[in-house]
Design a protein around this motif. Structure first.
Motif, PDB file in Angstrom:
ATOM      1  N   VAL A 188       0.836  -1.204   0.000  1.00 56.52           N
ATOM      2  CA  VAL A 188       0.000   0.000   0.000  1.00 56.52           C
ATOM      3  C   VAL A 188       0.872   1.255   0.000  1.00 56.52           C
ATOM      4  N   LEU A 189       1.930   1.269   0.796  1.00 60.47           N
ATOM      5  CA  LEU A 189       2.866   2.395   0.785  1.00 60.47           C
ATOM      6  C   LEU A 189       3.437   2.622  -0.606  1.00 60.47           C
ATOM      7  N   SER A 190       3.777   1.529  -1.271  1.00 57.49           N
ATOM      8  CA  SER A 190       4.340   1.619  -2.615  1.00 57.49           C
ATOM      9  C   SER A 190       3.309   2.098  -3.623  1.00 57.49           C
ATOM     10  N   ARG A 191       2.067   1.663  -3.432  1.00 54.89           N
ATOM     11  CA  ARG A 191       1.005   1.979  -4.404  1.00 54.89           C
ATOM     12  C   ARG A 191       0.529   3.417  -4.279  1.00 54.89           C
ATOM     13  N   PHE A 192       0.615   3.985  -3.071  1.00 52.77           N
ATOM     14  CA  PHE A 192       0.108   5.335  -2.848  1.00 52.77           C
ATOM     15  C   PHE A 192       1.204   6.219  -2.261  1.00 52.77           C
ATOM     16  N   PRO A 193       2.246   6.505  -3.060  1.00 50.89           N
ATOM     17  CA  PRO A 193       3.373   7.300  -2.559  1.00 50.89           C
ATOM     18  C   PRO A 193       3.107   8.797  -2.644  1.00 50.89           C
ATOM     19  N   LEU A 194       3.808   9.530  -1.817  1.00 52.54           N
ATOM     20  CA  LEU A 194       3.904  10.978  -1.990  1.00 52.54           C
ATOM     21  C   LEU A 194       5.375  11.293  -2.235  1.00 52.54           C
ATOM     22  N   PRO A 195       5.670  12.129  -3.228  1.00 52.12           N
ATOM     23  CA  PRO A 195       7.065  12.381  -3.592  1.00 52.12           C
ATOM     24  C   PRO A 195       7.788  13.243  -2.570  1.00 52.12           C
ATOM     25  N   THR A 196       9.088  12.978  -2.437  1.00 48.94           N
ATOM     26  CA  THR A 196       9.909  13.843  -1.583  1.00 48.94           C
ATOM     27  C   THR A 196      10.469  15.019  -2.367  1.00 48.94           C
ATOM     28  N   SER A 197      10.310  14.965  -3.700  1.00 47.95           N
ATOM     29  CA  SER A 197      10.709  16.088  -4.548  1.00 47.95           C
ATOM     30  C   SER A 197       9.523  16.438  -5.424  1.00 47.95           C
ATOM     31  N   PRO A 198       9.483  17.650  -5.966  1.00 46.60           N
ATOM     32  CA  PRO A 198       8.317  18.072  -6.732  1.00 46.60           C
ATOM     33  C   PRO A 198       8.240  17.503  -8.140  1.00 46.60           C
ATOM     34  N   ASN A 199       9.179  16.621  -8.540  1.00 43.25           N
ATOM     35  CA  ASN A 199       9.132  16.070  -9.888  1.00 43.25           C
ATOM     36  C   ASN A 199       7.832  15.327 -10.134  1.00 43.25           C
ATOM     37  N   ARG A 200       7.273  15.490 -11.316  1.00 42.87           N
ATOM     38  CA  ARG A 200       6.052  14.772 -11.656  1.00 42.87           C
ATOM     39  C   ARG A 200       6.411  13.345 -12.059  1.00 42.87           C
ATOM     40  N   PRO A 201       5.432  12.427 -12.121  1.00 39.10           N
ATOM     41  CA  PRO A 201       5.738  11.049 -12.474  1.00 39.10           C
ATOM     42  C   PRO A 201       6.434  10.947 -13.821  1.00 39.10           C
TER      43      PRO A 201
END
Length: 618
Positions: free
Chosen positions: A585-598
């Protein structure tokens, strides 16, 4: 029939100098309000411009001895009264904890609050719930924990029942308010205290039980009163006719066009009107003392907007409603795009508060140079945010409107892919950390949030499906999901012998069940919950329907792959599967530590450059 009907502020209804007690009769159902109602009450009190209207209670005078005081039996409104006193108990506990730092006047207020909750003369609670479901025991225990002069009795599993949870929710909400608004805890508690005590209740007193029930049935069968949405529509029609800008038929067509896009659900219509103002506030005529649209000021806002520029506002509402309807998935599309599928996931993750941001982004898509792929990436980011937020409770509900309005303000100066970076930074800054999210995932998630548990499990299952194996896990029949959460180790009492023996005897089995039954590793989804129930693990694993089709854990669902190969199910198995699913679940719903988009969006899964389990800090 009605002896009296008067409007009372809460501080007079529960006067610390008064002699009134409210008794809830034994035939009333047990306390049943949930977190959604607690959140609504707290948010409405905090957001109210003036005195918030809490509704109506119906009482019957049951005084038999003047020395006992005025005893009122609560025929209707017991849920509201019980919840209100639990909120005040939470306020009392926070202030009591900081009593050394309070000035003399505030200490007096705390003393008076205590007397509003517990009568000074004999130590009786102002509100006495019925005993059903251990309500009375739990209520007295909460008052004792809140520092009030009441003797409570701890009953097994007290913290997991609703009255204790309600009290703890309000304590947490007060502390989060302090954190969010930069207040001292005592300041936040006093703010809630003031809002609650000046809130208004209409108390109707009747002469007899028969009168009470006739009135109760009448109030509940006459239909709903005019809603804010109805009143805004009526104002639009009246202003159109008065100002000769549109005739009434044209204005009515505008309104119906808007509702066609929004659907028939009142909550969606009301939320759209709030979100529209909050999203486009900087472009709208000024409405004094309305920095954000809330339920309590919505009518006033639209009265001002329609009086100042009726035709422009009406046209804009129709246009915005089409965008909003798409975000809200009002119409089921035959060929949804990847963006539409992202909107659907966000809706299922209960991310509706973010629609204010998405509506603004879609309305400004060309100006902001946003592609659909950019909007899709932002929507996936919002889904991750709400999965985390709805489980951890952070940030609190009342902070979300301001969060998305300030995000809109920050985006105004950027274009293209940089928009994603602004949104990511805003969300990551206020979101709970990965450690906090993981801790909640490893806990009793079914108790914390059944909706998050179901969404996480179904998403993990859907991610493994192919076109050939795809099953609609969100299908409903008669407004109920066909696929529901199944407890592998049953949650009910009277655990079958096979389970008791597998877990090591009655005492150990009861302990394992209580500790592990609601954890992520003990949950799956099934369309045949009633067929599995309390059966043994092997029976659940091998269950077939009348045609020999697998409906147990060998049904081919990837979520059940491990279960299909197991012969037993113990605490260590639940612990191991909980750890594994929490990581997924952590892997599936991450929040980025940097502002880069996917980096890429392929199919329904978003992959981030920064790794699978990164997240922001609180």
């Amino acid at each position: 029939m009605i002896k009296s009907a008067n409007q009372h502020p809460v501080h007079t209804l529960f006067s610390h100098e008064g002699n009134v007690l409210y008794k809830i009769p034994p035939y009333q159902r047990e306390y049943s309000w949930h977190k959604a109602q607690w959140e609504d009450l707290f948010e409405d009190l905090i957001d109210a411009d003036g005195a918030h209207f809490l509704g109506t209670i119906i009482t019957l005078d049951q005084t038999t001895d003047a020395l006992e005081g005025n005893i009122l039996q609560v025929v209707d409104g017991q849920q509201r009264l019980t919840t209100l006193t639990l909120l005040l108990a939470a306020v009392h506990s926070v202030l009591k904890e900081h009593s050394d730092s309070l000035d003399d006047d505030t200490r007096t207020d705390v003393t008076n609050l205590g007397r509003q909750l517990v009568r000074k003369s004999d130590g009786q609670p102002r509100v006495t719930p019925q005993k059903q479901g251990l309500n009375l025991f739990d209520y007295l225990k909460v008052l004792e924990e809140a520092g009030l002069p009441v003797e409570g009795e701890w009953k097994p599993y007290f913290p997991s029942r609703r009255i204790a949870k309600c009290y703890q929710y309000f304590r947490s909400a007060i502390l989060k308010l302090a954190d969010t608004e930069g207040l001292a805890e005592t300041e936040a508690a006093l703010r809630v205290h003031e809002a609650a005590l000046k809130a208004v209740i209409v108390k109707i007193e009747v002469a007899s039980h028969s009168d009470a029930f006739v009135l109760f049935e009448s109030l509940n069968n006459r239909g709903m009163p005019l809603s804010p949405v109805d009143l805004i529509k009526n104002h639009l029609l009246a202003e159109s006719e008065k100002k000769k800008i549109m005739n009434v038929d044209q204005a009515f067509r505008h309104w119906n066009d808007m509702l066609t896009s929004l659907g028939d659900t009142y909550s969606t219509q009301e939320r759209f009107l709030r979100h529209y103002y909050n999203a486009f506030k900087s472009e709208l005529p000024d409405v004094p003392n309305a920095s954000v649209a809330t339920k309590s000021n919505l009518i006033r806002i639209y009265e001002k907007l329609l009086e100042q520029d009726l035709k422009k506002v009406a046209d804009a509402l129709v246009d915005a409603s089409r965008v909003y309807g798409r975000i809200n998935c009002v119409v089921e599309l035959d060929q949804p795009t990847a963006l539409d599928r992202a909107f659907q996931r966000l809706m299922r993750a209960q991310g509706a508060p973010s629609y204010v941001l998405l509506m603004w982004l879609m309305a400004k898509q060309d100006d902001l140079k946003l592609r659909d792929a950019d909007l899709e990436a932002i929507t996936e980011l919002l889904t991750s945010f709400f999965v985390r937020r709805n489980l951890t409770g952070y940030p609190p509900t009342y902070a979300l409107a301001k969060l998305f309005m300030t995000t809109i303000g920050a985006i105004d100066a950027v274009r293209g892919e940089d928009v994603y970076g602004v949104v990511a930074e805003k969300l990551t800054t206020v979101s709970a950390s990965d450690d906090e999210f993981r801790a909640r995932l490893l806990g009793r998630i079914y108790d914390e949030s059944t909706d998050v548990a179901r969404f996480a499990l179904t998403t993990l299952a859907e991610d493994e499906m192919t076109k050939e194996t795809r099953v609609d896990l969100w299908r409903q029949e008669k407004n109920h999901f066909v696929w529901t959460i199944e407890h592998i180790l049953p949650q009910g009492e009277n655990l079958p012998h096979a389970w008791v023996e597998m877990l090591g005897g009655a005492e150990v089995a009861a302990q394992v069940q209580e500790e592990h039954k609601h954890r992520l590793g003990n949950l799956t989804v099934t369309a045949y919950n009633s067929n599995l129930g309390n059966k043994s693990f092997v029976e659940k694993r091998d269950r077939q329907d009348s045609k020999g089709r697998q409906i147990g854990y060998r049904n081919g669902l990837s979520l059940n792959a491990e279960l299909a190969t197991r012969d037993s199910w113990t605490s260590s198995d639940i612990e191991r599967r909980t750890q594994e699913l929490a990581s997924r679940v952590l892997s599936r719903f991450p929040l980025p530590t940097s502002p880069n988009r996917p980096q890429s969006i392929e199919g329904d899964v978003v992959e981030f450059r920064i790794g699978s389990t990164s997240g922001g800090s609180k």
